[in-house]
Design a protein around this motif. Sequence first.
Motif, PDB file in Angstrom:
ATOM      1  N   ARG A   1       0.843  -1.198   0.000  1.00  0.00           N
ATOM      2  CA  ARG A   1       0.000   0.000   0.000  1.00  0.00           C
ATOM      3  C   ARG A   1       0.872   1.239   0.000  1.00  0.00           C
TER       4      ARG A   1
ATOM      5  N   GLU B   1      -4.197   9.675   1.407  1.00  0.00           N
ATOM      6  CA  GLU B   1      -4.884   8.580   0.698  1.00  0.00           C
ATOM      7  C   GLU B   1      -3.993   7.349   0.606  1.00  0.00           C
ATOM      8  N   TYR B   2      -4.631   6.190   0.681  1.00  0.00           N
ATOM      9  CA  TYR B   2      -3.904   4.933   0.497  1.00  0.00           C
ATOM     10  C   TYR B   2      -4.252   4.346  -0.870  1.00  0.00           C
ATOM     11  N   HIS B   3      -3.292   3.787  -1.527  1.00  0.00           N
ATOM     12  CA  HIS B   3      -3.530   3.100  -2.801  1.00  0.00           C
ATOM     13  C   HIS B   3      -2.739   1.801  -2.825  1.00  0.00           C
ATOM     14  N   GLN B   4      -3.415   0.765  -3.249  1.00  0.00           N
ATOM     15  CA  GLN B   4      -2.684  -0.499  -3.404  1.00  0.00           C
ATOM     16  C   GLN B   4      -1.825  -0.405  -4.659  1.00  0.00           C
ATOM     17  N   ILE B   5      -0.612  -0.891  -4.559  1.00  0.00           N
ATOM     18  CA  ILE B   5       0.290  -0.844  -5.716  1.00  0.00           C
ATOM     19  C   ILE B   5       0.983  -2.197  -5.875  1.00  0.00           C
TER      20      ILE B   5
ATOM     21  N   ARG C   1      -4.485   6.393 -11.540  1.00  0.00           N
ATOM     22  CA  ARG C   1      -5.236   5.830 -10.417  1.00  0.00           C
ATOM     23  C   ARG C   1      -5.003   6.564  -9.097  1.00  0.00           C
ATOM     24  N   MET C   2      -3.809   7.162  -8.966  1.00  0.00           N
ATOM     25  CA  MET C   2      -3.454   7.725  -7.656  1.00  0.00           C
ATOM     26  C   MET C   2      -3.734   9.223  -7.550  1.00  0.00           C
TER      27      MET C   2
END
Lengths: 363, 239
Positions: A97, A104-108, A148-149
């Motif tokens: 993450r 903000e959190y984003h899965q990568i 996406r981010m």
Amino acid sequence: MNYVALKMLFGDRAKYLMLLCGLTFAVMLIVQQGSIFWGLMMWSQASITNLNVPIWVTDPGIAQVDEVKPIADTAVDRVRSVDGVEWAVPLYKGLLRARLANGEYHQITLTGLESATLIGRPAEVLEGRFEDILQPDAVVLDQWAVERMGGPTVIKVGTIFELNDKLARVVAIAKTQKSFTNIPVVYTTYERAIRYVPHERRTLSYVLAKAKDAIPVEDVIQRIQTQTGLGAFTAEEFGWKTILWVLKNTGIGINFGTTILLGFIVGMAIAGQTFYLFTVENLRQFGALKAMGASTLTLARMILLQAFTVGLTGYGVGIGLATVFGYLTASGGSLPFVETWQLLLLVLVALLTIASFQPQLVS
Amino acid sequence: MTTDSQPAAVRAHSVVKAFGTGDTKVTVLKGIDLEVYLGELLLLVGESGGGKTTLLSAIAGILDIDEGHIDVLGVPLSTLPPGKRTTFRGQTMGFIYQQFNLLPALTAAENVAVPLLIQRIRRPEALRRARMMLDRVGLVDRTEFVPKNLSGGQQQRVAIARALVNEPRLLVCDEPTAALDGANGQKIMELLREVGRSPDRCVIVVTHDSRIFHFGDRMANLTDGRIVNIERIQQEGTA
């Protein structure tokens, strides 16, 4: 009599255009559906094609590229020791993450490349320099990560974010093929990648390798499998393994496959019916020609000429429209659309086969 | 003017033809004996469903017969293989239909040229001969017209030109005046009569149209699959 056949075909323009439209629509339907399906399948193996290496060494029980099964760190040296291997490098691949400055959190997908060679790096860099990945805390994102981010105002060269509470600084934006899951890809060096992720006993995801030029790659793969006990595949084999896994284990195979099949059947039914109606409408004229002494063979050749002429025209226009559709909707790789020659050949053969049945109507 | 002493162009002997099988079997021709002579125009008349068109199709070799035999111009047509029969038909016969059966996409000249193209004559030559034939039927100024731009009588004249263009010795006409008004029907029959007078050719006309009976040399009455009588027609100006 070819002249007469073609004049019969083109003489009634309205009828000819209807015939052409039917065939064009049939071809476009099949090519468009088939190309979207195949584009989706290409996306499922994007992790393989984006790295563009000839041999993947994996856990022997690997199912597909995104289901990483870590292998021992010693695997790299064991693969290098196999006769016929020109080079072998480690690859880290795993989910993590990212926490942006705005919270903000984003899965990568974290991809760690060997720092000495950067083998597996994307071929095209849109912004910055990929080599800067060797700088402290440096990472490279793909264009989908930017999208996406938060977009280019949030994510750009120089942006800093956190990976597992450790600093990551964007030094470049690379262009990659979109993946099936569309999870942003963050590239860094292998050594830094394993510092980012929580400690595990095994951190090596894959070994990427290449066979020496003089030795067939299949022989080298066989040797790697035998001598190391690991799985080894060409990129193509691993891609197919992944595609077959997706088809078998997700609803895509059944659902989209059924849609494709129905599209094919409907398209061919339209083509067959269109051909049939055209021939039947002309049966009276063919009857008159036969009475005047035209042999069955001559009539069959005339009908074949008509069917092939309009069939090939509809085929060309249908493919053209499907390609334009693909170009407009999938430009930049945002939608899956991959036209393959195999699909085009299949449609051509099916269309001409249906066209070849038309002369039987007059016999 | 013809007589029975003329050589027979068509000899049909004990011709039987049936359609269907079992309970639905219908025998349409029940032992037809008929001779048609060179130089004559034979009218084939009779009630609807009597077998006139079937007999015409059998004589032309379009339909196979079940029994008997048919000779056309000395050739045993009923025993010829289908391919040879088609070739023979193309070389020796011309057809005229009630609905003209012209190819709508082709011009009048192209329509007339079709039998020549079937005989593998090159297109420029075929079109040249077609235009000459259209001139003969009075349509030299309509050679480039497509059928939909021609009147019914003109279309039938194109059909006649097409039937005559390869110099057939047997001209087969199925209700050639049925789709035409009286005046046009008379003109068409005058044309056919002129053609039929050629000593090396004969014309068979199936018709219901009593207004054109006087154009024939003989009239055969076909009723319920049998020829019930053949009568010679008194020509105008003859006793």
